[in-house]
Design an enzyme around this catalytic site. Structure first.
Site, PDB file in Angstrom:
ATOM      1  N   ALA A 194      -6.530   3.446  -5.154  1.00  0.00           N
ATOM      2  CA  ALA A 194      -6.549   4.664  -5.648  1.00  0.00           C
ATOM      3  C   ALA A 194      -7.194   5.817  -6.005  1.00  0.00           C
ATOM      4  O   ALA A 194      -8.022   4.255  -6.802  1.00  0.00           O
ATOM      5  CB  ALA A 194      -5.026   5.255  -6.201  1.00  0.00           C
ATOM      6  N   GLY A 202      -4.362   0.041  -4.192  1.00  0.00           N
ATOM      7  CA  GLY A 202      -3.807   1.051  -3.628  1.00  0.00           C
ATOM      8  C   GLY A 202      -4.518   0.397  -1.970  1.00  0.00           C
ATOM      9  O   GLY A 202      -3.389   0.301  -0.739  1.00  0.00           O
ATOM     10  N   GLU A 204      -2.602  -2.816  -1.179  1.00  0.00           N
ATOM     11  CA  GLU A 204      -1.311  -2.254  -1.451  1.00  0.00           C
ATOM     12  C   GLU A 204      -0.899  -1.720   0.149  1.00  0.00           C
ATOM     13  O   GLU A 204      -0.108  -1.733   1.566  1.00  0.00           O
ATOM     14  CB  GLU A 204      -1.052  -1.759  -2.371  1.00  0.00           C
ATOM     15  CG  GLU A 204      -0.654  -1.802  -3.875  1.00  0.00           C
ATOM     16  CD  GLU A 204      -0.764  -1.190  -4.518  1.00  0.00           C
ATOM     17  OE1 GLU A 204      -1.065  -0.100  -4.493  1.00  0.00           O
ATOM     18  OE2 GLU A 204       0.755  -1.259  -5.122  1.00  0.00           O
TER      19      GLU A 204
END
Ligand code: COA
Length: 256
Positions: A65, A110, A113
């Site tokens: 992120a 992220g 993910e």
């Protein structure tokens, strides 16, 4: 049409490339929303049979992120960031067409993910995976704590999540986090090879597989009962008629 991603339809496949190479393709809010939109568009497009998600440049799939974006967030803003991201990643996981992550470098936070929300992961041998959020005093927010356990088991997931250790593509393969490892040059070739094998099968049956496997992980859903429904529904499809007729006539099935 998009600011942070590129999309290209090639060989019945939508290739979504996260395109912020100077930031190692870090996911800001806008990028996540664009990925969600591109997946939804590809899912509706009848000429698209499957989706590849990859990163721009030689170094990163996605390095996490975008830390600069959330550095001043409040508790409430943090919850919203997580919920919004989870919604998009869930839409990838539940996409009715196969989605493969072609992991071409760092897949951290992220990025790991995002790769885990795809149905399969193919990695180049320079890929690196990890959930380094604890180094920032954070935890994964896009369901990384859930999907990592599903993919590699509780013990190793606990270790990677708590130590923030980064692992290479070889170890990721050994753990079952990635399906194949290739050279960087062969990454797309291998990804298309897998997709083409899937495309040769009944499309509604492939969607049934995605639905049933996902049902295993959904709270309050009896996966076996779900399978009974999906199995039965296959009998009413053109794919079933074609697949069985092809077998009985000793010819290759043509589902598309
Ligand atoms: N968010 C925002 N920017 C990021 C980023 C992220 N997650 N990851 C990398 N970048 C940016 C860097 O700030 C740098 O920008 P700058 O050139 O404007 O300073 C650029 O991308 C290149 O990164 P850099 O750190 O210089 O590359 P490196 O090869 O030395 O290191 C990493 C690569 C991946 C090890 C390192 O960038 C890193 O640790 N990134 C953060 C990973 C992370 O914690 N992710 C989880 C976030 S919740």
């Amino acid at each position: 049409m998009y600011t942070n991603i590129l999309t290209e339809n090639k060989d019945n496949t939508c290739i979504i490339t996260i395109n912020r190479p100077d930031k190692l393709n870090a996911l800001n809010h806008e990028t996540i929303q664009e990925i969600g939109k591109a997946v939804a568009v590809a899912e509706k497009d009848n000429s698209v049979y499957g989706i590849i998600i990859t990163g721009s440049g030689p170094k990163a799939f996605v390095a996490g992120a975008d830390i600069s974006e959330f550095s001043k967030y409040t508790v409430e803003e943090g919850k919203k960031l997580s919920a919004d991201g989870q919604k998009v990643f869930k839409s990838i996981e539940l996409c009715t067409k196969p989605v493969i992550a072609a992991v071409n470098g760092f897949a951290l936070g992220g990025g790991c993910e995002l790769a885990m929300s795809c149905h399969l992961r193919i990695a180049s041998d320079n890929a690196k995976f990890g959930q380094p959020e604890v180094k920032l005093g954070l935890i994964p927010g896009y369901a990384g704590t859930q999907r990592l356990v599903q993919l590699i088991g509780k013990g190793k997931a606990m270790e990677l999540l708590m130590t923030a250790d980064m692992i290479g593509a070889g170890e990721a393969f050994t753990l079952g986090l990635v399906n194949y490892v290739t050279s960087p040059g062969d990454l797309m070739i291998k990804t298309f090879e897998i997709l083409n094998k899937i495309y040769a099968n009944g499309p509604r049956a492939v969607t049934g597989i995605i639905n049933c496997v996902d049902a295993y992980f959904q709270d309050g859903v009896d996966g076996s009962a779900f399978e009974v429904e999906e199995f039965g529904n296959c009998f009413g499809t053109d794919g079933f008629t074609e697949g069985v007729d092809a077998f009985l006539s000793k010819r290759k099935a043509n589902f598309r």
